[in-house]
Design a protein around this motif. Sequence first.
Motif, PDB file in Angstrom:
ATOM      1  N   LEU A  33      19.288  32.948  47.475  1.00  0.00           N
ATOM      2  CA  LEU A  33      19.128  34.265  48.077  1.00  0.00           C
ATOM      3  C   LEU A  33      17.799  34.417  48.818  1.00  0.00           C
ATOM      4  O   LEU A  33      17.727  35.091  49.845  1.00  0.00           O
ATOM      5  CB  LEU A  33      19.279  35.354  47.013  1.00  0.00           C
ATOM      6  N   GLN A  34      16.733  33.788  48.315  1.00  0.00           N
ATOM      7  CA  GLN A  34      15.471  33.821  49.055  1.00  0.00           C
ATOM      8  C   GLN A  34      15.601  33.041  50.367  1.00  0.00           C
ATOM      9  O   GLN A  34      15.010  33.412  51.379  1.00  0.00           O
ATOM     10  CB  GLN A  34      14.335  33.271  48.193  1.00  0.00           C
ATOM     11  N   HIS A  35      16.387  31.969  50.340  1.00  0.00           N
ATOM     12  CA  HIS A  35      16.680  31.232  51.571  1.00  0.00           C
ATOM     13  C   HIS A  35      17.401  32.120  52.582  1.00  0.00           C
ATOM     14  O   HIS A  35      17.196  31.992  53.797  1.00  0.00           O
ATOM     15  CB  HIS A  35      17.537  30.008  51.227  1.00  0.00           C
ATOM     16  N   LYS A  36      18.203  33.051  52.083  1.00  0.00           N
ATOM     17  CA  LYS A  36      18.939  33.969  52.955  1.00  0.00           C
ATOM     18  C   LYS A  36      18.086  35.148  53.416  1.00  0.00           C
ATOM     19  O   LYS A  36      18.533  35.953  54.244  1.00  0.00           O
ATOM     20  CB  LYS A  36      20.179  34.495  52.219  1.00  0.00           C
ATOM     21  N   GLY A  37      16.879  35.300  52.856  1.00  0.00           N
ATOM     22  CA  GLY A  37      15.978  36.343  53.320  1.00  0.00           C
ATOM     23  C   GLY A  37      15.728  37.482  52.349  1.00  0.00           C
ATOM     24  O   GLY A  37      15.156  38.516  52.734  1.00  0.00           O
ATOM     25  N   TYR A  38      16.104  37.327  51.074  1.00  0.00           N
ATOM     26  CA  TYR A  38      15.900  38.381  50.086  1.00  0.00           C
ATOM     27  C   TYR A  38      14.525  38.262  49.435  1.00  0.00           C
ATOM     28  O   TYR A  38      14.017  37.159  49.227  1.00  0.00           O
ATOM     29  CB  TYR A  38      16.975  38.304  48.994  1.00  0.00           C
ATOM     30  N   SER A  39      13.938  39.418  49.071  1.00  0.00           N
ATOM     31  CA  SER A  39      12.681  39.441  48.332  1.00  0.00           C
ATOM     32  C   SER A  39      12.962  39.319  46.831  1.00  0.00           C
ATOM     33  O   SER A  39      14.120  39.407  46.398  1.00  0.00           O
ATOM     34  CB  SER A  39      11.944  40.764  48.596  1.00  0.00           C
ATOM     35  N   ASN A  40      11.907  39.139  46.040  1.00  0.00           N
ATOM     36  CA  ASN A  40      12.078  39.087  44.584  1.00  0.00           C
ATOM     37  C   ASN A  40      12.693  40.380  44.055  1.00  0.00           C
ATOM     38  O   ASN A  40      13.544  40.354  43.155  1.00  0.00           O
ATOM     39  CB  ASN A  40      10.720  38.856  43.897  1.00  0.00           C
ATOM     40  N   TYR A  41      12.255  41.507  44.596  1.00  0.00           N
ATOM     41  CA  TYR A  41      12.771  42.791  44.133  1.00  0.00           C
ATOM     42  C   TYR A  41      14.260  42.929  44.444  1.00  0.00           C
ATOM     43  O   TYR A  41      15.057  43.348  43.598  1.00  0.00           O
ATOM     44  CB  TYR A  41      11.993  43.927  44.794  1.00  0.00           C
ATOM     45  N   GLU A  42      14.652  42.547  45.662  1.00  0.00           N
ATOM     46  CA  GLU A  42      16.076  42.602  46.045  1.00  0.00           C
ATOM     47  C   GLU A  42      16.900  41.622  45.222  1.00  0.00           C
ATOM     48  O   GLU A  42      18.026  41.929  44.814  1.00  0.00           O
ATOM     49  CB  GLU A  42      16.208  42.297  47.538  1.00  0.00           C
ATOM     50  N   LEU A  43      16.319  40.447  44.965  1.00  0.00           N
ATOM     51  CA  LEU A  43      16.983  39.459  44.107  1.00  0.00           C
ATOM     52  C   LEU A  43      17.216  40.038  42.719  1.00  0.00           C
ATOM     53  O   LEU A  43      18.308  39.904  42.151  1.00  0.00           O
ATOM     54  CB  LEU A  43      16.117  38.199  44.012  1.00  0.00           C
ATOM     55  N   GLY A  44      16.205  40.699  42.183  1.00  0.00           N
ATOM     56  CA  GLY A  44      16.330  41.294  40.862  1.00  0.00           C
ATOM     57  C   GLY A  44      17.425  42.340  40.801  1.00  0.00           C
ATOM     58  O   GLY A  44      18.182  42.415  39.831  1.00  0.00           O
ATOM     59  N   ILE A  45      17.535  43.163  41.845  1.00  0.00           N
ATOM     60  CA  ILE A  45      18.582  44.190  41.882  1.00  0.00           C
ATOM     61  C   ILE A  45      19.966  43.550  41.909  1.00  0.00           C
ATOM     62  O   ILE A  45      20.888  43.986  41.205  1.00  0.00           O
ATOM     63  CB  ILE A  45      18.383  45.108  43.113  1.00  0.00           C
ATOM     64  N   ILE A  46      20.131  42.499  42.709  1.00  0.00           N
ATOM     65  CA  ILE A  46      21.430  41.807  42.788  1.00  0.00           C
ATOM     66  C   ILE A  46      21.796  41.201  41.431  1.00  0.00           C
ATOM     67  O   ILE A  46      22.934  41.347  40.960  1.00  0.00           O
ATOM     68  CB  ILE A  46      21.391  40.719  43.879  1.00  0.00           C
ATOM     69  N   LEU A  47      20.851  40.533  40.799  1.00  0.00           N
ATOM     70  CA  LEU A  47      21.107  39.950  39.477  1.00  0.00           C
ATOM     71  C   LEU A  47      21.450  41.039  38.460  1.00  0.00           C
ATOM     72  O   LEU A  47      22.363  40.888  37.639  1.00  0.00           O
ATOM     73  CB  LEU A  47      19.895  39.153  39.014  1.00  0.00           C
ATOM     74  N   ALA A  48      20.723  42.157  38.519  1.00  0.00           N
ATOM     75  CA  ALA A  48      20.975  43.251  37.578  1.00  0.00           C
ATOM     76  C   ALA A  48      22.360  43.842  37.780  1.00  0.00           C
ATOM     77  O   ALA A  48      23.099  44.067  36.807  1.00  0.00           O
ATOM     78  CB  ALA A  48      19.906  44.327  37.742  1.00  0.00           C
ATOM     79  N   LEU A  49      22.740  44.097  39.029  1.00  0.00           N
ATOM     80  CA  LEU A  49      24.046  44.702  39.300  1.00  0.00           C
ATOM     81  C   LEU A  49      25.194  43.753  38.929  1.00  0.00           C
ATOM     82  O   LEU A  49      26.247  44.198  38.476  1.00  0.00           O
ATOM     83  CB  LEU A  49      24.139  45.100  40.781  1.00  0.00           C
TER      84      LEU A  49
END
Length: 398
Positions: A33-49
């Motif tokens: 996901l970081q390769h796709k352009g997501y930040s740590n915060y956005e990554l965390g939200i995706i994992l949480a959801l």
Amino acid sequence: MKANTKLNFEFSWAQGAYWASNGLVFNFAAVFLQHKGYSNYELGIILALGNVAAFVLQPLAAGYIDRRNKKPLLPCSALIILISILLAVAAVFIPGACTALSAVYILMLGTSILLQPLTNAMSTYINTWGYDIKFARARGIGSLCFALCMALLGMLTQRVGADTVPFVYIILLALLMGVVLLMMRQDKTMRLVPPKVFDNPEKAASSIGVFIRENKRFCVYLLGVALLFFSHSLLGNFMIEFLKPIGGDSGDMGNIFCIMALSELPAMLLFDRLLRRVRCSTLLKFSAVMFAVKQAAAWFAPSVPMMYAAMCIQALSFAIFIPASVRYVEEVIKKRDSVKGQAFTTSMITLGSIFASYLGGYMLDNISVQNTLMVGTIAAVLGALTVLPGVEKTKLNK
């Protein structure tokens, strides 16, 4: 019960394919996901959801399967695997960070977690055919396959790129689908006769509310599990972020996950023998304490080699907890609610991961890596202190 080498092999195959795929979609989420352009915060939200979706669906799916004498277990598993494959195919064709990719990855995470209690419950289901399934050994094969997958993917993402993640995920899911279809074919020939407990309407699988009222101490234990897996998921989901400050990269991350999985093998392969000498409840309590020790060791690790050493404590924490928790449900929860008991355990693991995913991404973006690891250590200690009084004393298996 009779031993059946073929069925034990097939169940081990299912565990191997599942845990390799689960490790890939979670532990390489940050890389992909970081390769796709997501930040740590956005990554965390995706994992949480993704974890939230599974948290809601697990008890519902387990209740449905239990109420129907577990007959839909294999068809439901096959349907979820098929949905997961279609989601992974979609992820291949979405070029960068966007709402569509976020939704697809959230559902990929949710379906992967949803498969965990169903895959574990296959051993109990096959036992109703009159054959003995060695769960701990099969779970050890799962760890071995996880290790090989993590090492392979670590090299692939370094040399080829992060876009290889969904392709490998599709291959692993196809292998899992293959074994589930084999079991479905055998299920028809077994002419399964459900245990008599299900023939009595008064002893049908209980509702979620009744289950909670009947198993109050088990619920205390589950709260501790959620805290332990907050710390565990924090390390797993954001390992790459903990490695960067001490000089590590995605290759080191793949190697660490490989070593962690290989360290699980002795405990899992020898778990049945261990149970003859030590109570399941004692093993659960010991593993809970070692979760806290592992997290503290990671917090104080000053270098990549020391992080490697810290993660080897996986052999005494996660490696013992997983087979012990499955066996513990079999010993303290009524048979009519066996799938529900497994699902509640997985749901609490999922709940811990929800908070770890969201708070982990937030903390990494707003406070230091060391403070994030400190929070994980505090959660692990509190989890161990909750599990210790929550676990009921079980009988010694001889």
